[in-house]
Design an enzyme around this catalytic site. Structure first.
Site, short mmCIF file in Angstrom:
data_model
loop_
_atom_site.label_atom_id
_atom_site.label_comp_id
_atom_site.label_asym_id
_atom_site.label_seq_id
_atom_site.Cartn_x
_atom_site.Cartn_y
_atom_site.Cartn_z
N SER A 275 -4.71 -5.02 8.91
CA SER A 275 -4.36 -3.72 7.96
C SER A 275 -4.14 -3.85 6.61
CB SER A 275 -3.04 -3.21 8.94
OG SER A 275 -2.77 -1.96 8.33
N GLU A 276 -4.79 -3.00 5.80
CA GLU A 276 -4.97 -3.22 4.37
C GLU A 276 -3.37 -3.34 3.91
OE1 GLU A 276 -6.00 -0.68 6.69
OE2 GLU A 276 -6.80 0.75 5.25
N ASN A 277 -2.52 -3.18 4.48
CA ASN A 277 -0.98 -3.50 3.72
C ASN A 277 -0.63 -4.80 3.96
OD1 ASN A 277 -0.78 -2.34 6.58
ND2 ASN A 277 1.49 -2.31 6.22
N SER B 100 -4.84 -9.19 0.83
CA SER B 100 -5.34 -8.27 1.71
C SER B 100 -6.74 -7.81 1.53
CB SER B 100 -4.47 -7.35 2.15
OG SER B 100 -4.89 -6.32 3.37
#
Lengths: 227, 221, 227, 221
Positions: D55-57, D97
């Site tokens: 996930s991007e975060n 990320s």
């Protein structure tokens, strides 16, 4: 089940091709993947470009790889060492090419390769012979030069801990170039002092996540010694 | 070179030079000390004056060299000497370590040098354009990146050739970067006017210092 | 003795000037420095440029700062939120400028600012409206656009642990933009859930070293809630 | 639009679409699932087939959604939903990320879309050039950076307007990025020839599918 841990050095080295660019971690003897370098010597790939901080000590490891005539070109910041005889002999004989890169530019070029940045501007080297032939640009009143990323076909990395997904930690100053090279290598091969069960490494403490790692081999050699 | 005043001249010793630099570093600064003489500066900063020493290989918050029986084999500095880590120190990888340097986060870098020019140019990594395999290490990053660059070096070479020059003849490390020079004879600021003398070794006159310096010297007033 | 820990919010906010660029960490409510945003509201600086991932929720925090007319420009990747009414009202009225930046480009631009890279090439946004007016270049057969770094005069960061030298750790997904903004801010101000004694944070586990941190204020508010 | 065959047509349901994507993801892949329908794909990958969701975060190795009494308030995904972390998962900051995304380390990204063009262009972030404040998030990074981009979407809009088009009319997310499209009517590869149909919903003929598609369709042979 994902299992990046391989049982033999031959498995770890499988498929490394002649002409590859190989990134080799470590700073001095600390965090240097000696067993993998020996594995590469055994594996046989030749006509290599090697990027690392130094250009080998004595007649072992990287120096041995060079002495065997397997390294066509070395990219490093500090070709001198306590005993650089092999490199210097080859270099003076015109048998190895050298690209000197400021240490920070070397690290940043590999980080850029890992992060999808093909080129970036930097102030390091402006006004020096490192800038000759490079694109210059003034940005917000300061002059910078353009540096290209430095990807590796292969990265050889030493870790302190690893699990079967390839998550890594490093010990103290053993971290150095290793996480950066792990990002920059298409095939990242790790030797680790300790193998941990999956989940045993705290997810907040993972330094190199397994996405950057392809193969892990367990080499519990103990502490580094000698530089 | 004028040698008329050498009888009275007492050049600063290496320990005096290092101590003088140390004295000028305030608490709280982040400092990188180059390989060689600059490394000794740390020995003259008392531990209770908290100065945070950085090493290129990802060590922030270095303490004094360890006793021989307390060496940590994974803890070296950029000069590949064993060091210690103070409480509050930390480790990072090379790209993060050089982000500190190149991103302008170091308050000070102290380097040795072959030559410093009156415009602040520094030459410290190669003594000839023909040096077959010069080793630059992190010097160019440090010289271009730190907020302040001070140089710690002898005032002349062993044969008396001045190292504070109009223009560097050796390959440059960085242009216009040096802010201050500490030599065995003097402390000099690099200003828009050129070198300004702010301290001299005992027994040395301004004229005698000038005689040992290629670049024109200025007084502070 | 170095002590970056300040006792009052006023001390934490001292000196923030009108016209500053302020980087605000967090992703959703997780890792968002709410107390610092309230401190900034109280402090009074105006005509701000704010860079963060979102453009505020409801009428609190960043939305409140905008509602007070203190934000001239916002740089973000995702101006929508569960309740973006303040931003949308101001934006439609032409009272706030918006720069939309792809999330990865936003992160990389700030990391670049912290690392001394004034500009870099990226493939993100090529062929889209994000690329309009930007320099294009083909490198090794692929087209990239040039993006500039995004430094902050101020960075507002939330940490899980901090010590008096400003070393930080983050909790789980609370890490997000915080370490990147800490690097990119000239004045980096941190609110931390926990204050640790110097040396209590394992040196191998420090995520943001104190060199990137100027002030720390202890705000043990507990868990985030609501997005 | 030809409606002659609709009596027999059984479009793929949302769960069927997600399951079909899931079935095509081999063990060991690093995968980012976009906000919306794609997120459901994870529910159809059995835990014993180890696929590592990103996930991007800054979350790598996401597991299923937590039970309500086991929510970890600091653990959300890019859609700001509570998630879990599998053994072997890890956290990182946003630049790291997105280095995973932009550096080509993700084997696959699955996104929703408004339109996909026969050359692989994707439009998924704004439905008008005049959208006042469109939200792009990480879509452009993912579309440009992942090794493979698959799109999961309905074959047409609710009013029947085709979403597989010659040229996207909406603002682009990335050019030439899509490798495969999973719709409620078909699975199509994006090739040098254009869209190649590799599977269709039960009861659908190639001609009927073409009638619902602006771009020209090709058969696999």
């Amino acid at each position: 089940m994902i299992n990046k841990i391989v049982q033999t050095m031959a498995d770890a080295m499988a498929g490394i091709k002649d002409g590859s660019t190989v990134l080799i971690g470590g700073f001095g003897a600390v965090g240097q993947p000696n067993a993998l370098i020996d594995g590469l010597i055994e594996q046989g790939a030749t006509n290599l470009t090697v990027a690392c901080n130094n250009a080998g000590v004595g007649h072992v490891g990287l120096a041995r790889l060079m002495e065997l005539g397997r390294v066509a070109r070395i990219i490093c910041s500090f070709p001198r060492s306590s005993d650089p005889v092999v490199f210097e002999t080859l270099y003076r004989a015109g048998k190895i090419a050298l690209e000197i890169v400021p240490q920070g530019t070397l690290a940043e070029r590999m980080r850029a390769a890992g992060a999808g940045v093909p080129a970036f501007f930097t102030a390091t080297g402006v006004g020096t012979k490192m800038a000759v032939g490079k694109e210059h640009r003034e940005i917000d009143g300061r002059t910078y030069i353009l540096e290209k990323s430095l990807p590796g076909d292969v990265a050889l990395v030493e870790a302190w801990e690893a699990d079967r997904w390839g998550n890594l930690t490093f010990k103290e100053a053993g971290r150095n170039f290793n996480p950066v090279m792990a990002m920059a290598g298409t095939l990242t091969i790790v030797q680790t002092q300790h193998v941990r069960a999956l989940g045993e490494i705290n997810p907040d403490h993972v330094v190199t996540p397994g996405i950057f790692v392809d193969r892990v081999v367990h080499v519990p050699y103990g502490d580094p010694s000698g530089f | 070179m004028a040698e008329t005043d050498t009888a009275a001249l007492k050049p600063f010793s290496r320990p005096q030079m290092a101590a003088r630099v140390a004295q000028d570093i305030p608490e709280g600064w982040y400092v990188n000390l180059g390989i060689g003489i600059p490394t000794a500066v740390a020995d003259y900063v008392p531990l209770e004056r908290e100065v945070i020493f950085h090493s290129e290989n990802g060590v922030l918050g270095m303490g004094p060299a360890p006793e021989k029986d307390k060496i940590q084999p994974w803890l070296i500095n950029a000069g590949k000497q064993y060091v210690t880590l103070r409480a509050g120190g930390s480790f990072c990888h090379h790209a993060d370590s050089f982000a500190m340097i190149r991103g302008g986060h170091l308050d000070l870098c102290v380097l040795g040098a072959f030559q410093v020019a009156e415009n602040g140019d520094i030459a410290n990594w190669a003594t000839s354009e023909n040096d077959t395999a010069p080793a630059v290490g992190g010097a160019m990053d440090l010289a271009a990146g730190a907020k302040r660059l001070w140089v710690l070096m002898d005032h002349t070479t062993k044969d008396g050739t001045p190292k504070l020059v109009h223009h560097c003849s050796y390959p440059l490390t960085a242009v216009g970067a040096v802010k201050r020079v500490y030599t065995n004879l003097a402390v000099l600021d690099v200003t828009e006017r050129g070198f300004v003398v702010i301290d001299m070794a005992p027994g040395l006159t301004f004229e005698a210092l000038q005689a040992r310096t290629e670049a024109k010297l200025h007084t502070a007033s």
